[in-house]
Write a protein that holds these residues in place. Structure first.
Motif, PDB file in Angstrom:
ATOM      1  N   ILE A  44      66.241 -90.111  -2.548  1.00 23.82           N
ATOM      2  CA  ILE A  44      66.184 -89.181  -1.418  1.00 23.82           C
ATOM      3  C   ILE A  44      64.756 -89.163  -0.889  1.00 23.82           C
ATOM      4  O   ILE A  44      63.803 -89.043  -1.665  1.00 23.82           O
ATOM      5  N   SER A  54      63.273 -78.392   5.166  1.00 20.72           N
ATOM      6  CA  SER A  54      64.484 -79.161   4.878  1.00 20.72           C
ATOM      7  C   SER A  54      65.512 -78.247   4.239  1.00 20.72           C
ATOM      8  O   SER A  54      65.173 -77.392   3.415  1.00 20.72           O
ATOM      9  N   ILE A  72      69.388 -78.047   2.237  1.00 20.20           N
ATOM     10  CA  ILE A  72      70.380 -78.796   1.464  1.00 20.20           C
ATOM     11  C   ILE A  72      71.638 -77.938   1.372  1.00 20.20           C
ATOM     12  O   ILE A  72      71.582 -76.783   0.937  1.00 20.20           O
ATOM     13  N   PHE A 105      70.200 -82.100   4.578  1.00 17.88           N
ATOM     14  CA  PHE A 105      70.816 -82.969   3.579  1.00 17.88           C
ATOM     15  C   PHE A 105      72.100 -82.318   3.091  1.00 17.88           C
ATOM     16  O   PHE A 105      72.184 -81.087   2.995  1.00 17.88           O
ATOM     17  N   MET A 117      74.017 -87.691  -2.217  1.00 18.32           N
ATOM     18  CA  MET A 117      73.279 -86.827  -1.303  1.00 18.32           C
ATOM     19  C   MET A 117      72.762 -87.691  -0.167  1.00 18.32           C
ATOM     20  O   MET A 117      72.245 -88.799  -0.387  1.00 18.32           O
ATOM     21  N   LYS A 118      72.938 -87.211   1.055  1.00 18.95           N
ATOM     22  CA  LYS A 118      72.462 -88.008   2.185  1.00 18.95           C
ATOM     23  C   LYS A 118      71.878 -87.100   3.264  1.00 18.95           C
ATOM     24  O   LYS A 118      72.197 -85.906   3.348  1.00 18.95           O
ATOM     25  N   ARG A 119      71.045 -87.712   4.089  1.00 20.30           N
ATOM     26  CA  ARG A 119      70.465 -86.993   5.220  1.00 20.30           C
ATOM     27  C   ARG A 119      71.411 -87.125   6.404  1.00 20.30           C
ATOM     28  O   ARG A 119      71.902 -88.212   6.707  1.00 20.30           O
TER      29      ARG A 119
END
Length: 553
Positions: free
Chosen positions: A18, A25, A27, A502, A517-519
């Motif tokens: 990541i 940011s 999540i 994310f 997990m991805k953006r």
């Protein structure tokens, strides 16, 4: 700031990398998707204890590596103190956990102790987990908050030095007093022992000399008989050794004129003759000297008996050891005599150290209490913004009777959300949502007073919603102007405030389930926020609301 986090074989994660930016940011992800797994992996490189149960099944080890940008943070001295390689721009923290229970930690590829890794981690990231809300009622945490905002580093350092010196001297004094008490108890016995050894007036090798003398006295007749026999054989009658040697010498001298080689033999015989005469003279002298003296024998026997008794009494083998014991006891007695003076001197040192400690504690307390009104005012302003216009807050100081390692202050954060409610400790009166807001207000104040690179909030929004959640998101976004902020949240009002978004999710592969997990892209963010607004069945209205929320931010 944290720039990237790589995880391998940890819990449900096979391999995950990541990348993070500065700013704010967020999540998100459904409950159980694995957000806590991400935080757990991150905590490993911050020095937390590892458990092998988190290693992915059937794998030998797991690896977690974090890359940090430290270019804006003065960590050079810290690295040099630990003899680590200092890059100046980048720092890599890595942790390896093996299935056999072994664990290794690295900073810039150099192996380090776990405590040192933890110390560095505390300078890089503050992870606020949900259970930390309980620390609002912890005196140590509250003092730390006040110290950070008040800027008491100089005063804390001075007090810590003074407190440490006072405690060390106090401990030494206690040990000296205990030693004095113990010595006093055995002083009479030591003096009794020393008197007995001193009255004996012992000399080195005295025992050996006396034992030899007693041996000679008890065998005096035998010795005289032997000496008499020796002198008789040497010169007693016509056939004695001396007369025979004289005859040999005369015979050799008689032929040396015609046989020169006989001269050398004659010289040797003559030398032997002279030596034997000396032997005979010494033997005669010894014969006269040796005599049985019952009085001397008694004196020697009494002296040896005293020595033997002392050796047996003290379980020693020689006079030398007795003399050494006597000197050791003498030194102990001298120490006992001087111990009172040492105690008096140390008592004066302790009193002076205590005075210095109390002075530095007073200076620290003064600065803390001077900052309290400002802290209270700022916190109330933040709480008012977060939907508690009638909130009251106070840091109540109480002086400790005896300072501890934190100083002489005991502090308690008192809170009331309403005008007509008495101030009480935060944890006893605040609801879950109120505690979350108080903690966020505290964290935002601390962030403004420190230069910590990164803060991570793990569902600090628990118990809030709607407008309050939106304002909490705005506060976190404001904080991100001074530091990197990461928030794990279930609320769309906060998720929409992020500069980056994310999502954590589970992915099935054959018979296994993996956490990923991805953006998110802009369009994916719209969909994710819409899901958070409406649930699994995303409606058109939720999509429109998500667009509005993102466009507003």
């Amino acid at each position: 700031m944290l720039t990237s986090l790589a995880i391998q074989n940890y819990a449900l994660i096979d391999s995950l990398t990541i990348r993070f930016d500065n700013g704010f940011s967020v999540i998100t992800g459904e409950t159980g998707a694995g957000k806590s797994i991400i935080l757990g992996a991150l905590s490993l490189i911050l020095g937390q204890r590892a458990e092998t149960r988190y290693i992915k099944q059937d794998e030998a080890k797991c690896i977690v590596e974090g890359v940090f940008d430290i270019s804006k943070y003065d960590l050079k001295d810290f690295f040099e103190q630990h003899d680590w390689v200092y890059d100046g721009d980048e720092c890599i923290l890595r942790r390896e956990i093996w299935a056999n229970g072994k664990s290794r930690a690295f900073v810039n590829d150099s192996p380090v102790y776990l405590n040192d890794l933890k110390e560095l981690g505390e300078r890089l990231i503050d992870i606020h987990s949900q259970h930390q809300n309980l620390s609002l009622n912890d005196n140590l945490y509250q003092l730390n908050v006040v110290d950070l905002i008040a800027g008491t580093a100089k005063e804390k350092s001075a007090f810590s030095v003074a407190f440490s010196r006072y405690r060390t001297l106090e401990k030494n004094l206690s040990m000296l007093r205990e030693q004095s008490r113990t010595n006093k108890e055995e002083e009479d016995y030591l003096r009794f022992q020393h008197a007995g050894l001193s009255e004996a007036d012992l000399e080195e090798e005295e025992q050996e000399r006396l034992e030899a003398e007693l041996e000679a006295i008890t065998h005096s007749e035998e010795i005289k008989s032997g000496l008499f026999s020796a002198t008789s054989l040497l010169s007693g009658d016509d056939s004695n050794v001396e007369s025979l040697l004289r005859s040999v010498l005369e015979s050799l001298r008689s032929v040396e004129r015609v046989f020169p080689d006989a001269a050398a033999l004659a010289g040797r015989v003559e030398s032997a003759y002279i030596d034997l005469k000396d032997v005979r003279a010494e033997a005669e002298g010894l014969f006269e000297a040796v005599d049985f003296d019952p009085e001397r024998q008694q004196v020697v026997e009494d002296r040896l008996s005293l020595i033997y008794d002392l050796e047996k009494k003290h379980s020693l083998a020689t006079v030398g050891e007795l003399i050494e014991l006597r000197e050791n006891i003498r030194r102990k007695l001298e120490n006992i005599d001087s111990l009172d003076e040492q105690i008096t001197a140390l008592e004066n040192d302790v009193a002076a150290a205590r005075h210095t400690m109390l002075d530095t504690a007073a200076a620290l307390s003064k600065k803390r209490q001077a900052a309290a009104p400002t802290i209270e005012k700022q916190l109330i302003e933040r709480l008012s913004y977060l939907g508690m216009p009638n909130a009251r807050f106070k840091g109540a100081f109480t002086a400790r009777e005896t300072p501890d390692a934190t100083g002489s202050d005991y502090i308690q954060f008192l809170f009331s959300a309403n005008k007509n409610t008495a101030l009480q400790p935060v944890s006893q009166i605040a609801s879950g949502g109120e505690i979350s807001r108080v903690m966020l207000a505290v964290k935002s104040m601390v962030a403004g007073a420190t230069a910590l690179p990164t803060i991570i909030f793990d569902e600090i929004d628990t118990g809030t919603s709607g407008e309050i959640a939106e304002k909490m998101g705005l506060i976190m976004h404001e904080m991100s102007r001074r530091m990197q902020v990461v928030a794990i949240t279930h609320l769309p009002q906060i998720a929409s405030k992020g500069d980056a978004h994310f999502v954590v999710y589970k992915e099935e592969s054959g018979d296994s389930v993996m956490t990923q997990m991805k953006r998110l892209s802009h369009s994916e963010r719209i969909e994710e926020i819409a899901r958070m607004l409406s649930g699994a069945d995303i409606t058109a209205q939720a999509i429109e609301n998500a667009k509005v929320m993102l466009n507003m931010n």
